[in-house]
Design an enzyme around this catalytic site. Structure first.
Site, short mmCIF file in Angstrom:
data_model
loop_
_atom_site.label_atom_id
_atom_site.label_comp_id
_atom_site.label_asym_id
_atom_site.label_seq_id
_atom_site.Cartn_x
_atom_site.Cartn_y
_atom_site.Cartn_z
N LYS A 30 14.12 8.23 -5.79
CA LYS A 30 15.19 7.37 -5.26
C LYS A 30 14.54 6.16 -4.59
O LYS A 30 13.94 6.28 -3.52
CB LYS A 30 16.04 8.12 -4.23
CG LYS A 30 17.32 7.33 -3.89
CD LYS A 30 17.95 7.73 -2.59
CE LYS A 30 17.37 7.03 -1.40
NZ LYS A 30 17.46 5.56 -1.41
N GLU A 86 4.88 9.87 4.22
CA GLU A 86 4.12 8.64 4.50
C GLU A 86 5.03 7.77 5.36
O GLU A 86 5.98 7.18 4.85
CB GLU A 86 3.77 7.91 3.20
CG GLU A 86 2.90 8.69 2.25
CD GLU A 86 1.47 8.85 2.73
OE1 GLU A 86 1.09 8.21 3.72
OE2 GLU A 86 0.74 9.64 2.10
N CYS A 129 3.09 -1.22 6.04
CA CYS A 129 2.88 -0.15 7.02
C CYS A 129 1.48 -0.18 7.60
O CYS A 129 1.25 0.37 8.67
CB CYS A 129 3.18 1.20 6.36
SG CYS A 129 2.32 1.39 4.80
N GLU A 144 7.14 -0.28 15.89
CA GLU A 144 6.90 -0.89 14.58
C GLU A 144 7.94 -2.01 14.38
O GLU A 144 9.13 -1.73 14.27
CB GLU A 144 7.03 0.15 13.47
CG GLU A 144 6.64 -0.42 12.13
CD GLU A 144 6.69 0.60 10.99
OE1 GLU A 144 7.65 1.39 10.93
OE2 GLU A 144 5.78 0.58 10.15
#
Ligand code: NAD
Length: 505
Positions: free
Chosen positions: A188, A263, A297, A393
């Protein structure tokens, strides 16, 4: 729905059947809900489709389940040949992939052409080779009376979920090790960026990979995503995305005792010791914080610079950031495109606005006035270590820079966030750099560089950045299960060890 500008998406006629790729065919979603794919540089809708619902996920899992026995039984050489052909098809269509990736993400075309697409072709070629090199423990007579060996087996249908920042590479990182090891997969993609995942799956079919081995459900996270993770016929979930959603995925996967591979987010430190090559560190910091508009990331997000170099580093980074050409992703000269959406741009801007009260905005900190989701390269100096600009983040072109005094302090600050995906250390002293590589808790530590990745080496996090490895031979450990096979060599009915059960007759 906004204005449709489908003329800019030349690959669209490939998706005439719909935006779900199930059993080797494009079919429409059946959720009844529409989704736009928007070019973030202009705000134009470039493609619109119907999202996948639970029945579409069920159909994709069923197709993957049907395809599994034959694909798992194919020889490593057969799977390897198919993957080599896949790499060749991808290489032939490289420009089509680059165009579609830049369109849906706003990525500079030079980044798509020189990083995303060649990286994906190389990954495919790597797994074509790796398919024939599944490693295991050697066989032997460990008990004396038996021969033991280890089989590394495919596990079945893998359900994978990917984010929007590198849609093609993330699809490749999920699909390739899974199918190289003999599994089949339902992926997905993020619902706002399905285009290159769909093209990728179709290219797999064009390369002769059997129908049902690679399936794509373009659906929303909460319904299609959760349904996929919870599906009883899916034996493993591999997820790349935010830490918050990763926790939810792990929760759902636990209920059906699935293997999980996560992850997750990052907040990579960039540690500059006072003997570093200042020019190299300045170049490295600008490149590593602005790649993909900072939506990476592993991007450098927190530069810690030892006091003697601090002022010169701040000035050097600010000067270089001001030269970065922000604009039309399809102009080959553009260095940095927009962020993925206006909503995300406003979120990034929010971090910087709040930081004005406790830090110094050295450069950037504003959005150009045009239609796109642009935000200027931004350097934030002197924020406290526990402020949100240093801890959270942001996923945008924002670099925080802080000074440190002793090496101990630099390493301690580098480790002082919940994340542990990647980091870099900058020094000409092999012992100082070596210490940083040992003591920084991250899945990857670069020395005198920051960002490069290669197919042969693992990518994956420590701490809240998740667990499991993408790329490299290590990813086979994620996508295979290990079976111990033990043969009796004595051909004796009454075996020695039976005495522990039957007494000593
Ligand atoms: P996200 O977590 O919002 O979404 C990721 C994917 O999860 C999307 O496909 C989304 O539709 C799906 N999803 C959302 N809610 C879900 C749910 N409840 N159940 C199942 N699926 C759900 O992340 P994003 O905003 O798309 O991507 C950015 C994040 O991804 C950042 O945190 C970034 O660090 C991370 N990322 C990590 C890596 C890595 O290798 N560690 C690589 C790229 C991106």
């Amino acid at each position: 729905m906004g204005n449709s500008n489908s003329s800019r998406f030349p690959a669209q006629d490939r998706f005439e059947g719909g935006a779900q790729y199930i059993g080797g065919r494009f079919v429409p979603g059946t959720s009844g809900r529409k989704q736009d794919v928007v070019d973030p540089a202009t705000g134009d809708v470039v493609y619109a489709y119907e999202l996948a619902g639970a029945p579409d996920v069920d159909a994709a899992v069923a197709a993957a389940k049907d395809a599994f026995p034959a694909w798992a039984a194919a020889t490593p050489a057969e799977r390897s040949d198919a993957l080599h052909r896949f790499a060749a098809v991808l290489a032939d269509r490289a420009e089509e992939f680059a165009q579609a990736e830049s369109l849906q993400c706003g990525k500079p075309i030079k980044l798509s052409r020189e990083f995303d697409v060649p990286g994906t072709v190389d990954n495919t070629a790597f797994f074509a080779g790796a398919a024939r090199h599944l490693q295991g423990q050697s066989a032997g007579e460990y008990s004396g009376d038996h021969t033991s060996y280890v089989r590394r087996e495919a596990i079945g249908v893998v359900g994978s979920i990917a984010p929007w920042n590198y849609p093609l590479q993330m699809a490749a990182w999920k699909v390739l090790p899974a199918i190289a090891a003999g599994n089949t997969i339902v992926l997905k993609p993020a619902e706002i960026t399905p285009l290159t995942s769909l093209l990728f799956a179709e290219a797999a079919t064009a390369a002769g990979i059997p129908d049902g081995v690679v399936n794509i459900v373009s659906g929303a996270g909460r319904d299609a995503g959760e349904h996929l993770v919870g599906h009883p016929d899916v034996v493993m979930t591999s997820f790349t995305g935010s830490t918050a959603v990763g926790k939810r995925v792990a929760e759902i996967a636990t209920a059906t005792v699935k293997r999980t591979h996560l992850e997750l987010g990052g907040k990579a430190p960039f540690v500059v010791f006072d003997d570093a090559d200042l020019e190299a560190a300045v170049h490295g910091a600008v490149a590593a914080s602005l790649i993909n508009s900072g939506q990476d990331c592993t991007a450098a997000t927190r530069a810690y610079v030892q006091r003697p170099l601090y002022d010169a580093f701040v000035a050097g980074v600010a000067d270089l950031m001001a030269t970065v050409r922000v604009g039309d992703p399809f102009d080959p000269a553009t260095d940095m495109g927009p962020l993925i959406s206006h909503v995300h741009r406003d979120r990034v801007a929010g971090f910087v606005e709040r930081a004005r009260s406790y830090a110094r905005i050295v450069t950037g900190g504003e959005a150009p006035k045009n239609q796109g989701a642009f935000y200027l390269p931004t350097l934030v100096a002197d924020a406290p270590q526990h402020s949100e600009v240093v801890q959270s983040e942001i996923f945008g072109p924002v670099l925080a820079v802080l000074p440190f005094d002793s090496d101990d302090e630099g390493i301690r600050l580098a480790n002082d966030t919940p994340y542990g995906l990647a980091a870099s250390a900058w020094s000409r002293d092999v012992y100082r750099a070596g210490r940083a590589t040992r003591e920084i808790k991250a899945g990857c530590v670069w020395v005198n560089d920051h960002i490069p990745i290669i197919s042969e080496m693992p990518h994956g996090g420590y701490k809240a950045s998740g667990y499991g490895k993408d790329m490299s031979a290590y990813s086979f450990e994620e996508y295979t299960q290990v079976k111990h096979v033990m043969y009796d060599n004595t051909a004796v009915a009454a075996k020695d060890w039976h005495r522990t059960i039957f007494g000593d007759r």
